[in-house]
Design an enzyme around this catalytic site. Structure first.
Site, PDB file in Angstrom:
ATOM      1  N   GLU A 110      62.445  86.210  21.820  1.00 53.24           N
ATOM      2  CA  GLU A 110      61.887  86.303  23.173  1.00 53.24           C
ATOM      3  C   GLU A 110      61.768  87.794  23.418  1.00 53.24           C
ATOM      4  OE1 GLU A 110      63.019  86.535  27.493  1.00 53.24           O
ATOM      5  OE2 GLU A 110      64.089  84.776  26.720  1.00 53.24           O
TER       6      GLU A 110
ATOM      7  N   CYS B 213      62.193  90.515  31.961  1.00 55.31           N
ATOM      8  CA  CYS B 213      61.126  90.321  30.971  1.00 55.31           C
ATOM      9  C   CYS B 213      59.972  89.559  31.614  1.00 55.31           C
ATOM     10  CB  CYS B 213      61.650  89.611  29.734  1.00 55.31           C
ATOM     11  SG  CYS B 213      62.916  88.406  30.102  1.00 55.31           S
TER      12      CYS B 213
END
Ligand SMILES: N[C@@H](CCC=O)C(=O)O
Length: 573
Positions: A318, A353
Site C-alpha cells: 500500500e 495516504c
C-alpha cells in the site's frame, strides 16, 4: 457524546494528568444519572486504573524528565538492544522516548523465530483450529478493554504525542481499531477461513477450497497511523494463522508496543508475534535472511519498489497515493463540500495516504467562489489544537521549494498558505507549514512530462493542487487520472448519475467515494482501503482485505473411492 466533549475540553486545558482525565471522564459520564457516592467513585477510579494495567508508560508524562525506554519482543520476551535512538518530542524538541536500535549482530533471534514457523502456519483449517476461537476470544476482550474511556484516551493521547494530530483525528484511529476488534470477536475469525466444496466427477471425489496461511510473514508500517494500520494488519495476519514480525516506523512505534501489551493481557500468546525496532537496512537484511513468505509494506513507493525486487515479488503493497477529487457539474451543498475538502486535504496536516492531493473543479464550482470557502476553512486551523501541526517526513524548505517550482509554471498562482508556521518549538528536522493550495491550469499540468511529474508529486504535508476544467474538457481530467501512477483513494463529488458513470467507468482507484458527500479520507474499518490497478496491491480492514493479503487459496481434492469392481487397467494415454 458527553465523553467526547470532556476529552476536547481536557485537551484544551492541556496535558492534564491521566488520573485527572480518568476521574473527569468517569464523573461526567454519570452526570445525567443518579449521583454516585464517593465510595462508588473510588471503586470506579480503581477499576479505571486497572483497565490500564497492561500499559508500561504514561502518555501524559513522556518528557525529557521522564523518558521512556521501549523494548523489542522476540520469542515471547521483551528485550532491550545494546543501543537505542532518542526520539525528539515533535512539539518541543525534547528527548522523550528511547527506541531500540537493533543492530545486524542482534537480528539472529528474530530470524530464528520466523524460521521456526512452518509454511503451514501456526494454525490452518486442518491444524490447531482451536486457535481461530482463541483469537475470537482475544478480540472480544481487547474490544471491551479498548472501549474503556481511560484506555481509549490513553491510546489517543499516545498517538498525539508521537504523531501530532487533533484529538478528534487521534481518537478516530482508536475507534476504527476498536470496531475492528469487535468485528472479529466470537466466531468471526473462524468464518474468515470458511472453505467451500465442489462436487467431484465420481463418488468419493470432492474438491475443497481453503484459505491457507503463508506461515512466517512480515509487516512494515509508517508513522502516520501509529495504531490503525499496524493493528489491523498484524491482527489480520494472526487471524489467518501466520506468525508475523512487525516493524513500525520508530518515531511512533511506542503506540504498538503498548497495544501488543494490551493484546497479551487479553490472552494473545506471547510467542505469536515478534516486534522489532530498527533502521531500514537492518530490517532489509533480516528479511533477506529470514525469508518471510510474504511482506506487507505500507509506505513510500520508492521503498516499496526496492522491497519488491529484494523479496522477489513476495510483497503486498500500500504505497503512495496522489489522491484526486473531481467536483462534478451539479453545484450543491457548497459549504458541506468545502468542509469535506478541507478535512481531506489538511486534517492530520495532510499526512494521510488518502489525503486529497489534487482537486479538479468543474467551472460551475469555480464560478461560485469555492476557493474562497476553502481558504476560510483552512484559516481556522491552528497549532494549539493540532488541527495543523508538525510534518514528520518533509521539511518546510522542501515544500517551499516545491511551491516555487509549481509557481514557475505559466498562469500558476498561490491561492492561500505557502508560509512557514510561526511561534512554535517544532524542531527543524520536521516541517511546519500553513495549509497551502496552489492553482495550476489543467492544460499546463498536462502540457509535458516535466509539468505532469511536478504537479503530481505527492507532498506528505498540508498541501494540495487546485485546477479547473470546462464541461467539454472532462476527457482531459480523465487523461490526468490515467497518467497518474498510484491509484489509492478518489472522490467524485456529484449526484449526476451520468457524470458519475462516465468518471467511475474510466478510472481505477481502489477506494473511491462517489456522490455529493464523497471524500478521499476517513475510511473506517468497514470500507476496503487499498490501491487498485496493481496485482501487488494490499487491502486493510474488511474480511476480503484480510483474506486477500494474509491467506492463499489451497484446494484439497478428496478422492477416496470406492474404485468400481469392474475397473480394468486402461490403455496408456
Ligand atoms: N483509514 C485511513 C487510512 C488508513 C490506511 O491504511 C484513511 O482513510 O485515511
Amino acid at each position: 457524546m458527553q465523553r467526547c466533549v470532556v476529552k476536547a475540553a481536557l485537551w484544551h486545558c492541556n496535558l492534564r494528568s491521566r488520573s485527572v482525565v480518568a476521574k473527569a471522564s468517569s464523573r461526567c459520564l454519570h452526570t445525567s444519572s443518579a449521583h454516585l457516592s464517593d465510595s462508588a467513585l473510588l471503586t470506579e477510579d480503581r477499576a479505571s486504573n486497572a483497565s490500564l494495567s497492561f500499559a508500561s508508560c504514561d502518555a501524559e508524562k513522556l518528557s525529557g524528565e521522564q523518558q521512556y525506554q521501549m523494548h523489542n519482543l522476540v520469542q515471547g520476551k521483551w528485550q532491550q538492544t545494546s543501543k537505542s535512538i532518542e526520539l525528539l518530542d515533535p512539539l518541543n524538541g525534547e528527548k522523550f522516548i528511547s527506541v531500540p536500535d537493533t543492530s545486524l549482530e542482534e537480528i539472529l533471534p528474530f530470524v530464528q523465530s520466523l524460521r521456526a514457523c512452518p509454511k503451514s502456519g501456526l494454525h490452518n483449517p486442518l491444524k490447531n483450529p482451536e486457535r481461530y476461537l482463541l483469537y475470537g476470544e482475544v478480540m472480544a476482550k481487547a474490544a471491551h478493554l479498548l472501549k474503556q474511556p481511560q484506555v481509549e484516551t490513553f491510546f489517543a493521547r499516545l498517538i498525539q504525542r508521537v504523531s501530532p494530530k487533533s484529538f478528534a483525528q487521534a481518537v478516530g484511529e482508536v475507534v476504527v481499531t476498536q470496531k475492528f476488534l469487535e468485528n472479529f470477536s466470537g466466531d468471526q475469525v473462524r468464518f474468515l477461513a470458511r472453505s467451500f466444496a465442489v462436487p467431484g466427477n465420481h463418488p468419493g471425489q470432492l474438491s475443497t477450497g481453503m484459505r491457507w496461511p503463508y506461515g512466517p510473514v512480515a509487516i512494515i508500517t509508517p508513522f502516520n497511523f501509529p495504531l490503525e494500520i499496524p493493528a489491523l494488519q498484524v491482527l489480520g495476519a494472526l487471524f489467518m494463522g501466520n506468525k508475523p514480525i512487525l516493524k513500525v516506523d520508530s518515531k511512533v512505534s511506542i503506540v504498538m508496543e503498548q497495544f501488543v501489551r494490551l493484546l497479551h493481557e487479553c490472552g494473545m500468546p506471547l510467542t505469536d508475534m515478534d516486534f522489532i525496532n530498527s533502521d531500514g537496512p537492518v530490517m532489509n537484511k533480516l528479511l533477506l535472511e529470514a525469508e518471510p513468505k510474504t511482506t506487507l509494506f505500507t509506505g513510500s513507493s520508492k521503498v516499496a519498489e526496492k522491497l519488491a525486487v529484494d523479496l522477489k515479488g513476495r510483497v503486498k503493497l500500500e504505497d503512495a497515493g496522489f489522491d484526486w477529487k473531481i467536483l462534478g457539474p451539479d453545484v450543491q451543498h457548497e459549504d458541506y463540500v468545502a468542509w469535506v475538502c478541507d478535512q481531506d486535504a489538511y486534517a492530520c496536516s495532510g499526512q494521510k495516504c488518502s489525503a486529497q492531493s489534487i482537486l479538479f473543479m468543474h467551472e460551475n464550482w469555480a464560478k461560485q467562489n469555492f476557493v474562497e470557502k476553502l481558504k476560510n476553512l483552512a484559516a481556522r486551523r491552528k497549532l494549539d489544537d493540532l488541527t495543523i501541526g508538525p510534518v514528520l517526513t518533509v521539511t518546510t524548505e522542501l515544500v517551499l521549494d516545491h511551491i516555487e517550482n509549481l509557481l514557475a509554471i505559466p498562469c500558476a498562482r498561490l491561492e492561500f498558505g505557502g508560509k512557514p508556521l510561526t511561534n512554535h518549538n517544532i524542531p527543524d528536522v520536521y516541517g511546519a507549514l500553513e495549509p497551502t493550495a496552489v492553482f495550476v491550469p489543467l492544460k499546463e499540468i498536462l502540457r509535458n512530462e516535466e509539468n505532469f511529474a511536478l504537479a503530481t508529486t505527492e507532498i506528505f504535508g498540508p498541501f494540495q493542487l487546485l485546477t479547473e476544467y470546462k464541461h467539454e474538457d472532462l476527457p482531459l481530467v480523465l487523461e490526468a487520472c490515467e497518467r497518474m501512477h498510484a491509484h489509492l483513494t478518489a472522490a467524485v463529488v456529484s449526484n449526476d448519475v451520468l457524470f458519475l458513470q462516465e468518471v467511475l467507468s474510466n478510472t481505477v482507484n481502489g477506494t473511491t467515494y462517489a456522490g455529493i458527500r464523497a471524500r478521499t479520507t476517513g475510511a473506517p474499518q468497514n470500507h476496503w482501503f487499498g490501491p487498485a490497478g496493481d496485482p501487488r496491491g494490499a487491502g486493510i480492514g474488511t474480511p476480503e482485505a484480510i483474506k486477500l493479503v494474509w491467506s492463499c487459496h489451497r484446494e484439497i481434492i478428496q478422492d477416496v473411492g470406492p474404485i468400481p469392481d469392474s475397473w480394468k487397467t486402461p490403455h496408456c494415454t
